[in-house]
Write a protein that holds these residues in place. Structure first.
Motif, PDB file in Angstrom:
ATOM      1  N   ALA A   4       0.811  -1.215   0.000  1.00 25.88           N
ATOM      2  CA  ALA A   4       0.000   0.000   0.000  1.00 25.88           C
ATOM      3  C   ALA A   4       0.845   1.266   0.000  1.00 25.88           C
ATOM      4  N   ASN A   5       2.143   1.126  -0.265  1.00 23.29           N
ATOM      5  CA  ASN A   5       3.023   2.268  -0.467  1.00 23.29           C
ATOM      6  C   ASN A   5       3.248   3.090   0.803  1.00 23.29           C
ATOM      7  N   HIS A   6       3.239   2.438   1.954  1.00 25.34           N
ATOM      8  CA  HIS A   6       3.641   3.113   3.182  1.00 25.34           C
ATOM      9  C   HIS A   6       5.163   2.998   3.283  1.00 25.34           C
ATOM     10  N   ARG A   7       5.841   3.891   2.569  1.00 25.48           N
ATOM     11  CA  ARG A   7       7.271   3.716   2.361  1.00 25.48           C
ATOM     12  C   ARG A   7       8.070   3.784   3.656  1.00 25.48           C
ATOM     13  N   HIS A   8       7.766   4.760   4.475  1.00 24.30           N
ATOM     14  CA  HIS A   8       8.537   4.918   5.710  1.00 24.30           C
ATOM     15  C   HIS A   8       8.369   3.700   6.611  1.00 24.30           C
ATOM     16  N   GLN A   9       7.119   3.270   6.790  1.00 24.40           N
ATOM     17  CA  GLN A   9       6.860   2.123   7.672  1.00 24.40           C
ATOM     18  C   GLN A   9       7.434   0.833   7.105  1.00 24.40           C
ATOM     19  N   SER A  10       7.290   0.653   5.789  1.00 26.29           N
ATOM     20  CA  SER A  10       7.797  -0.588   5.193  1.00 26.29           C
ATOM     21  C   SER A  10       9.321  -0.644   5.236  1.00 26.29           C
ATOM     22  N   SER A  11       9.961   0.511   5.067  1.00 28.34           N
ATOM     23  CA  SER A  11      11.426   0.543   5.189  1.00 28.34           C
ATOM     24  C   SER A  11      11.848   0.260   6.620  1.00 28.34           C
ATOM     25  N   TRP A  12      11.090   0.792   7.573  1.00 32.39           N
ATOM     26  CA  TRP A  12      11.450   0.608   8.980  1.00 32.39           C
ATOM     27  C   TRP A  12      11.387  -0.859   9.378  1.00 32.39           C
ATOM     28  N   ILE A  13      10.302  -1.531   9.019  1.00 33.15           N
ATOM     29  CA  ILE A  13      10.152  -2.922   9.434  1.00 33.15           C
ATOM     30  C   ILE A  13      11.203  -3.812   8.789  1.00 33.15           C
ATOM     31  N   GLN A  14      11.625  -3.481   7.575  1.00 34.33           N
ATOM     32  CA  GLN A  14      12.641  -4.290   6.920  1.00 34.33           C
ATOM     33  C   GLN A  14      14.047  -3.967   7.407  1.00 34.33           C
ATOM     34  N   ASP A  15      14.213  -2.788   7.995  1.00 34.32           N
ATOM     35  CA  ASP A  15      15.502  -2.423   8.593  1.00 34.32           C
ATOM     36  C   ASP A  15      15.608  -2.864  10.046  1.00 34.32           C
ATOM     37  N   HIS A  16      14.495  -3.247  10.639  1.00 31.79           N
ATOM     38  CA  HIS A  16      14.477  -3.658  12.049  1.00 31.79           C
ATOM     39  C   HIS A  16      13.852  -5.052  12.166  1.00 31.79           C
ATOM     40  N   LYS A  17      14.448  -5.996  11.473  1.00 30.39           N
ATOM     41  CA  LYS A  17      13.900  -7.355  11.445  1.00 30.39           C
ATOM     42  C   LYS A  17      13.934  -8.010  12.825  1.00 30.39           C
ATOM     43  N   ALA A  18      14.926  -7.663  13.630  1.00 33.74           N
ATOM     44  CA  ALA A  18      15.030  -8.253  14.971  1.00 33.74           C
ATOM     45  C   ALA A  18      13.821  -7.864  15.826  1.00 33.74           C
ATOM     46  N   VAL A  19      13.364  -6.614  15.661  1.00 34.26           N
ATOM     47  CA  VAL A  19      12.188  -6.164  16.413  1.00 34.26           C
ATOM     48  C   VAL A  19      10.948  -6.905  15.952  1.00 34.26           C
ATOM     49  N   VAL A  20      10.803  -7.023  14.622  1.00 31.83           N
ATOM     50  CA  VAL A  20       9.641  -7.712  14.066  1.00 31.83           C
ATOM     51  C   VAL A  20       9.620  -9.171  14.509  1.00 31.83           C
ATOM     52  N   TRP A  21      10.772  -9.807  14.534  1.00 33.72           N
ATOM     53  CA  TRP A  21      10.871 -11.202  14.979  1.00 33.72           C
ATOM     54  C   TRP A  21      10.690 -11.328  16.482  1.00 33.72           C
ATOM     55  N   GLY A  22      11.182 -10.338  17.228  1.00 33.87           N
ATOM     56  CA  GLY A  22      11.156 -10.441  18.680  1.00 33.87           C
ATOM     57  C   GLY A  22       9.788 -10.222  19.300  1.00 33.87           C
ATOM     58  N   GLY A  81      -0.529   5.570 -13.175  1.00 38.06           N
ATOM     59  CA  GLY A  81      -0.197   6.833 -13.802  1.00 38.06           C
ATOM     60  C   GLY A  81       1.137   7.346 -13.299  1.00 38.06           C
ATOM     61  N   SER A  82       1.150   8.628 -12.883  1.00 41.80           N
ATOM     62  CA  SER A  82       2.374   9.213 -12.366  1.00 41.80           C
ATOM     63  C   SER A  82       2.575   8.916 -10.901  1.00 41.80           C
ATOM     64  N   SER A  83       1.515   8.420 -10.220  1.00 49.81           N
ATOM     65  CA  SER A  83       1.631   8.076  -8.804  1.00 49.81           C
ATOM     66  C   SER A  83       1.819   6.584  -8.684  1.00 49.81           C
ATOM     67  N   ALA A  84       2.927   6.133  -8.093  1.00 45.22           N
ATOM     68  CA  ALA A  84       3.251   4.707  -8.048  1.00 45.22           C
ATOM     69  C   ALA A  84       3.289   4.216  -6.626  1.00 45.22           C
ATOM     70  N   MET A  85       2.835   2.976  -6.479  1.00 45.41           N
ATOM     71  CA  MET A  85       2.994   2.288  -5.207  1.00 45.41           C
ATOM     72  C   MET A  85       4.165   1.336  -5.382  1.00 45.41           C
ATOM     73  N   ASN A  86       5.348   1.732  -4.891  1.00 51.68           N
ATOM     74  CA  ASN A  86       6.568   0.983  -5.150  1.00 51.68           C
ATOM     75  C   ASN A  86       7.016   0.210  -3.933  1.00 51.68           C
ATOM     76  N   MET A  87       7.665  -0.902  -4.189  1.00 53.88           N
ATOM     77  CA  MET A  87       8.267  -1.645  -3.099  1.00 53.88           C
ATOM     78  C   MET A  87       9.420  -0.842  -2.527  1.00 53.88           C
ATOM     79  N   SER A  88       9.695  -1.052  -1.263  1.00 50.95           N
ATOM     80  CA  SER A  88      10.861  -0.434  -0.652  1.00 50.95           C
ATOM     81  C   SER A  88      12.108  -1.055  -1.248  1.00 50.95           C
ATOM     82  N   SER A  89      13.247  -0.355  -1.064  1.00 52.28           N
ATOM     83  CA  SER A  89      14.474  -0.799  -1.711  1.00 52.28           C
ATOM     84  C   SER A  89      14.886  -2.189  -1.258  1.00 52.28           C
TER      85      SER A  89
END
Length: 334
Positions: free
Chosen positions: A118-136, A217-225
């Motif tokens: 759903a293109n929540h870029r900040h949140q999706s980047s955070w969860i993928q950068d903090h995998k230990a928290v998500v797992w814990g 169109g010009s607005s994209a829902m992109n995966m985080s890096s």
């Protein structure tokens, strides 16, 4: 009054534990298959597959605990006897940990999928950068609630394993929160379903396991890096700029797959919830056959998760490739 969920006749106890032993072996094999697939196949190590690994790990140890208690009962050592109190308390604590933990993993998978798609870029980047928290978090919360249950109420024999002996306590502590989680993941996947089907210009980068993005169109829902890096590690080329004037077959398949997860989860827990409500409100035990189905639905979860997540997450294709390479090698040697 005795425990409503526990059969009283030796014959029924033997039948129940034999059924639970069989089903728990099936669930352990299903969960073990997902774990083994993660270890063997690099394409199955994306961020989302790491979450599914967490679910499979919980399913596996939950099945092992069901297996151990039913095996002890079948060996002639009744886990409800006073001399088995330590084993029963440990068994009940462990089962409470992993049953609740599977709920948290299913919720975590749904939330993370939603944030990425759903293109929540900040949140999706955070969860993928903090995998230990998500797992814990699933481990911390499930151990906390199980420890509170052990300290305040305690666990007792319910026929094939140890758990809360009161249907009302189980209903309040386990089943009501579980259905709140089910409603939440259902709402998330319904929302994603409509996001996908209302995207009106372009379809791009939608991975086989549903972790992709939609461009409108010009607005994209992109995966985080980091999700894109997972795709690159797979070595797969995702379809880009595909017109969806008509619903793409891939689009339909992914949408239906997402709806499968909460529907299967609802199916598994409908009978156990109905039995809890019946026994809690009437004070009467459900018929033995229905009670056996009730317990089997709880134990079968590992096998069901293996079918739902394993089949949809491309695991079957990886194993099929192994068998095909093995067969081709055998043919060449002839």
């Amino acid at each position: 009054m005795g425990v409503l969920s526990a059969p009283t006749s030796p014959q029924n106890i033997h039948v129940l534990n034999s059924v639970i032993l069989t089903v728990s072996i099936l669930s352990a094999l299903g969960a073990g298959w997902i774990i083994l697939s993660f270890l063997l196949f690099k394409p199955l190590r994306s961020f989302r597959h790491q979450l599914i690994l967490g679910l499979a790990t919980s399913d596996f140890w939950m099945a092992i605990n069901f297996l151990s208690s039913s095996a002890v009962n079948l060996s002639g050592h009744n886990i409800g006897k006073p001399e088995m109190k330590t084993f029963c308390s440990f068994n009940g604590f462990s089962i409470q940990v992993f049953v609740v933990q599977t709920d948290y993993w299913v919720l975590t998978i749904a939330v993370c999928t939603y944030l990425i798609l759903a293109n929540h870029r900040h949140q999706s980047s955070w969860i993928q950068d903090h995998k230990a928290v998500v797992w814990g978090l699933p481990w911390f919360l499930s151990i906390l609630w199980a420890a509170i249950g052990l300290g305040i109420v305690g666990y007792g024999d319910i026929g094939a394993w140890c758990w809360f002996t009161s249907d009302r306590i189980r209903l309040l502590v386990n089943f009501i929160p579980r259905w709140l989680i089910i409603v939440t993941i259902l709402a998330l996947y319904i929302r994603l379903y409509f996001i996908i089907h209302t995207a009106h210009n372009r379809f791009m980068s939608f991975d086989e396991d549903g972790i992709g993005s939609l461009q409108t169109g010009s607005s994209a829902m992109n995966m985080s890096s980091s999700a894109e890096e997972d795709c690159e590690r797979r070595g797969q080329v995702a379809p880009r700029n595909t017109r969806i004037g008509r619903a793409s077959p891939v689009l339909k398949r992914v949408s239906y797959q997402m709806m499968t997860y909460p529907l299967v989860y609802m199916l598994i827990w409908t009978i156990p919830t109905t039995i809890r409500i019946y026994q809690a409100t009437t004070g009467k035990s459900a018929p033995f056959a229905i009670g056996t189905v009730d317990k089997s639905c709880i134990v079968i979860q590992g096998f069901a998760d293996a079918l739902v997540y394993g089949f949809n997450e491309n695991t079957w294709l990886q194993w099929r490739g192994v068998f095909r390479r093995g067969n081709s090698g055998s043919d060449e040697n002839k």
